[in-house]
Design an enzyme around this catalytic site. Sequence first.
Site, PDB file in Angstrom:
ATOM      1  N   ASP A   1       0.855  -1.195   0.000  1.00  0.00           N
ATOM      2  CA  ASP A   1       0.000   0.000   0.000  1.00  0.00           C
ATOM      3  C   ASP A   1       0.891   1.246   0.000  1.00  0.00           C
ATOM      4  OD1 ASP A   1      -3.214   0.533   1.016  1.00  0.00           O
ATOM      5  OD2 ASP A   1      -1.784   2.197   1.079  1.00  0.00           O
TER       6      ASP A   1
ATOM      7  N   GLN B   1     -14.764   2.098   1.042  1.00  0.00           N
ATOM      8  CA  GLN B   1     -13.992   1.794  -0.177  1.00  0.00           C
ATOM      9  C   GLN B   1     -13.713   3.081  -0.954  1.00  0.00           C
ATOM     10  OE1 GLN B   1     -15.877  -1.005  -2.846  1.00  0.00           O
ATOM     11  NE2 GLN B   1     -14.005  -1.291  -4.049  1.00  0.00           N
TER      12      GLN B   1
ATOM     13  N   HIS C   1     -10.221  -5.408  -3.643  1.00  0.00           N
ATOM     14  CA  HIS C   1      -8.912  -5.635  -3.034  1.00  0.00           C
ATOM     15  C   HIS C   1      -9.085  -6.021  -1.576  1.00  0.00           C
ATOM     16  CE1 HIS C   1      -9.917  -1.349  -2.625  1.00  0.00           C
ATOM     17  NE2 HIS C   1      -9.307  -1.389  -1.448  1.00  0.00           N
TER      18      HIS C   1
ATOM     19  N   HIS D   1      -6.925  -5.915   1.984  1.00  0.00           N
ATOM     20  CA  HIS D   1      -5.775  -5.399   2.717  1.00  0.00           C
ATOM     21  C   HIS D   1      -5.263  -6.513   3.627  1.00  0.00           C
ATOM     22  CE1 HIS D   1      -6.860  -0.962   2.188  1.00  0.00           C
ATOM     23  NE2 HIS D   1      -8.003  -1.551   1.885  1.00  0.00           N
TER      24      HIS D   1
HETATM   25  P1  5GP Z   1      -9.892   1.241   0.207  1.00  0.00           P
HETATM   26  O1  5GP Z   1     -10.264   2.346   1.118  1.00  0.00           O
HETATM   27  O2  5GP Z   1     -10.473   1.420  -1.183  1.00  0.00           O
HETATM   28  O3  5GP Z   1     -10.170  -0.112   0.786  1.00  0.00           O
HETATM   29  O4  5GP Z   1      -8.323   1.294   0.116  1.00  0.00           O
HETATM   30  C1  5GP Z   1      -7.596   1.784  -0.974  1.00  0.00           C
HETATM   31  C2  5GP Z   1      -6.133   1.689  -0.610  1.00  0.00           C
HETATM   32  O5  5GP Z   1      -5.374   1.892  -1.784  1.00  0.00           O
HETATM   33  C3  5GP Z   1      -5.670   2.734   0.402  1.00  0.00           C
HETATM   34  O6  5GP Z   1      -5.118   2.052   1.528  1.00  0.00           O
HETATM   35  C4  5GP Z   1      -4.635   3.550  -0.351  1.00  0.00           C
HETATM   36  O7  5GP Z   1      -3.543   3.938   0.450  1.00  0.00           O
HETATM   37  C5  5GP Z   1      -4.210   2.592  -1.462  1.00  0.00           C
HETATM   38  N1  5GP Z   1      -3.774   3.254  -2.688  1.00  0.00           N
HETATM   39  C6  5GP Z   1      -4.399   4.269  -3.338  1.00  0.00           C
HETATM   40  N2  5GP Z   1      -3.733   4.609  -4.451  1.00  0.00           N
HETATM   41  C7  5GP Z   1      -2.648   3.772  -4.515  1.00  0.00           C
HETATM   42  C8  5GP Z   1      -1.580   3.639  -5.440  1.00  0.00           C
HETATM   43  O8  5GP Z   1      -1.483   4.347  -6.446  1.00  0.00           O
HETATM   44  N3  5GP Z   1      -0.647   2.676  -5.179  1.00  0.00           N
HETATM   45  C9  5GP Z   1      -0.744   1.884  -4.069  1.00  0.00           C
HETATM   46  N4  5GP Z   1       0.229   0.982  -3.906  1.00  0.00           N
HETATM   47  N5  5GP Z   1      -1.735   1.984  -3.172  1.00  0.00           N
HETATM   48  C10 5GP Z   1      -2.680   2.920  -3.390  1.00  0.00           C
END
Ligand code: 5GP
Length: 122
Positions: free
Chosen positions: A34, A99, A105, A107
């Site tokens: 991440d 999200q 995805h 984590h």
């Molecule tokens: P969500 O809230 O959708 O479950 O989590 C999205 C995750 O994607 C977040 O933890 C954020 O830090 C990560 N993220 C967002 N953009 C990027 C990126 O460009 N590269 C990587 N490696 N992680 C990302």
Amino acid sequence: MAAYDPTNIFARILRGEIPCKKVYEDDFALAFHDVNPQAPVHVLVIPKGPYINNMDFSAHAPADVVAGFWRAVGTVARDLGLEDQGYRLVANNGAGGGQVVFHFHVHIVSGKTPPGFGRVHA
Ligand code: 5GP
């Protein structure tokens, strides 16, 4: 449910348009660190197909794709050496579920995680 948006950031990572710190890849999944880690270990595992979130993935992905993905999640955790210390799996579903990126995805977090991690943010 809205249609899958192929311009989302994880789709772009899958196409190689944006770099990532890859930790694992097979036919079913890609795993990478991440960009904004919330714990000493914070890795994202994504399926290769265009699924918005677990609501979409669990309803529409073929059984071999579902199995391959979840096996990959386990493999990544093992490869990261997390079996003894343990880890958490978090999958945010929908904007109301926290999200932000609309490509399914999971984590993998391990170590000291903030108490609020994985909870819905206002
Ligand atoms: P969500 O809230 O959708 O479950 O989590 C999205 C995750 O994607 C977040 O933890 C954020 O830090 C990560 N993220 C967002 N953009 C990027 C990126 O460009 N590269 C990587 N490696 N992680 C990302």
